[in-house]
Write an enzyme that holds these catalytic residues in place. Structure first.
Site, PDB file in Angstrom:
ATOM      1  CG  HIS A  90      -9.726 -18.208 -12.261  1.00 35.16           C
ATOM      2  ND1 HIS A  90     -10.524 -18.291 -13.385  1.00 35.16           N
ATOM      3  CD2 HIS A  90      -9.669 -16.886 -11.935  1.00 35.16           C
ATOM      4  CE1 HIS A  90     -10.926 -17.082 -13.732  1.00 35.16           C
ATOM      5  NE2 HIS A  90     -10.417 -16.209 -12.867  1.00 35.16           N
ATOM      6  N   GLY A 148     -15.447 -11.737 -17.404  1.00 34.06           N
ATOM      7  CA  GLY A 148     -15.187 -11.477 -18.809  1.00 34.06           C
ATOM      8  C   GLY A 148     -16.426 -11.241 -19.648  1.00 34.06           C
ATOM      9  CD  GLU A 193     -10.679 -17.507 -17.105  1.00 31.28           C
ATOM     10  OE1 GLU A 193     -11.332 -16.497 -17.417  1.00 31.28           O
ATOM     11  OE2 GLU A 193      -9.438 -17.502 -16.936  1.00 31.28           O
ATOM     12  CB  SER A 213     -17.123  -7.412 -15.220  1.00 32.24           C
ATOM     13  OG  SER A 213     -17.194  -8.451 -16.182  1.00 32.24           O
ATOM     14  CG  ASN A 225      -6.000 -13.859 -13.268  1.00 28.67           C
ATOM     15  OD1 ASN A 225      -4.933 -14.252 -13.727  1.00 28.67           O
ATOM     16  ND2 ASN A 225      -7.116 -14.569 -13.333  1.00 28.67           N
ATOM     17  CD1 TRP A 226      -2.080  -8.670 -15.485  1.00 24.70           C
ATOM     18  CD2 TRP A 226       0.050  -9.185 -15.941  1.00 24.70           C
ATOM     19  NE1 TRP A 226      -1.312  -7.590 -15.140  1.00 24.70           N
ATOM     20  CE2 TRP A 226       0.005  -7.880 -15.411  1.00 24.70           C
ATOM     21  CE3 TRP A 226       1.284  -9.713 -16.300  1.00 24.70           C
ATOM     22  CZ2 TRP A 226       1.150  -7.095 -15.227  1.00 24.70           C
ATOM     23  CZ3 TRP A 226       2.423  -8.950 -16.122  1.00 24.70           C
ATOM     24  CH2 TRP A 226       2.358  -7.658 -15.594  1.00 24.70           C
ATOM     25  CE  LYS A 227      -9.194 -13.812 -16.220  1.00 22.13           C
ATOM     26  NZ  LYS A 227     -10.623 -13.904 -16.606  1.00 22.13           N
ATOM     27  CD  GLU A 287     -12.560 -14.453 -10.020  1.00 22.91           C
ATOM     28  OE1 GLU A 287     -12.056 -13.392 -10.390  1.00 22.91           O
ATOM     29  OE2 GLU A 287     -12.284 -15.542 -10.520  1.00 22.91           O
ATOM     30  N   GLY A 293      -9.433  -9.073 -13.748  1.00 19.90           N
ATOM     31  CA  GLY A 293      -8.913  -9.631 -14.990  1.00 19.90           C
ATOM     32  C   GLY A 293      -8.557  -8.555 -15.991  1.00 19.90           C
ATOM     33  N   GLY A 294      -9.451  -8.311 -16.941  1.00 19.46           N
ATOM     34  CA  GLY A 294      -9.157  -7.422 -18.072  1.00 19.46           C
ATOM     35  C   GLY A 294      -8.653  -6.050 -17.692  1.00 19.46           C
TER      36      GLY A 294
END
Length: 248
Positions: free
Chosen positions: A94, A172, A96, A212, A9-11, A166, A233-234
């Site tokens: 999600h 994050g 967010e 994470s 997930n590149w957000k 999640e 994510g990251g």
């Protein structure tokens, strides 16, 4: 047999040129893997990534969508638009989106139905805050999210859906649920699916962990019995890290 799925997930990251360079870096290194490789990109990157992944085993996902095919919804993108671009998956609900953009269990359910209508596979996100976990609400809260997300979904479509557990407190933050905590939560989610749909469907649905996830903890996470993949994510933003996740 459930095929593991690693979705990056590149957000809100990467330009079109950066996205294409990323695909060029990873495509040979993920070829032939037994894992389903999925990139979840911003809307502006869907077309260039679609072109870049032609002839590879990499699949394309959006990060969100509206539940209507068209209409006066300025700034929104419909499942009809996504389908024409070759999108196979879409992240729905999600944390967010729930936190910053007022997503609710009801809108999540609408989007799930819209995705299935257009044969886009939903990746439904569920999870709890740290406060909710510490007060013992995890199982009840996550169960309610799952039940509401699947309301009205027929049993013969359930295997097309991926659930991503999640825990919000691990997204994050650098904190990660222990592999045992993640597996327990995912086991409980699978039990909810069994209650709703019965034995056969319960064994087919794939459930990921997200929060994470990194190359140094992916193997431990994936060794858990009930975890079928990761929504990352990251660590999915760096080609070498993402390849390491896929080839765990």
């Amino acid at each position: 047999m459930r095929i593991p799925i690693i979705a990056g997930n590149w957000k809100m990251h990467k330009t079109a040129s950066e996205a294409v360079q990323f695909v060029e870096r990873i495509k040979e290194q993920v070829k032939g893997t037994d894992v389903e490789v999925v990139l979840c990109t911003p809307y502006t990157l869907l077309y260039p990534v679609k072109e870049a992944i032609k002839g590879t085993n990499i699949k394309l996902s959006a990060q969100n969508m509206h539940w209507e095919d068209q209409g006066a919804y300025t700034g929104e993108v419909s499942p009809l638009m996504l389908k024409e671009l070759g999108v196979e998956y879409c992240i729905i609900g999600h944390s967010e989106r729930r936190l910053y953009f007022n997503e609710t269990d009801e809108t999540v359910n609408k989007k799930v139905h819209a995705a299935l209508k257009h044969n886009i596979k939903p990746i439904i996100c569920v999870g709890e805050t740290l406060e909710q976990r510490e007060s013992g609400q995890t199982n009840t809260l996550v169960k309610n999210q799952v039940v509401k997300a699947f309301e009205g979904v027929p049993g013969d479509r359930v295997a097309e859906i991926v659930i991503a557990y999640e825990p919000i407190w691990a997204i994050g933050t650098g904190k990660t649920a222990t592999s045992e905590q993640a597996n327990e939560a995912i086991y409980n989610i699978r039990e909810v699916i069994r209650e709703l749909y019965g034995e056969e469907v319960y064994t087919e649905i794939r459930i990921q962990y997200g929060g994470s996830v990194k190359p140094d903890n992916i193997e431990e996470i994936m060794n858990q019995e009930d975890i079928d993949g990761a929504l990352v994510g990251g660590a999915s933003l760096k080609p070498d890290d993402y390849v390491a996740l896929v080839n765990f």
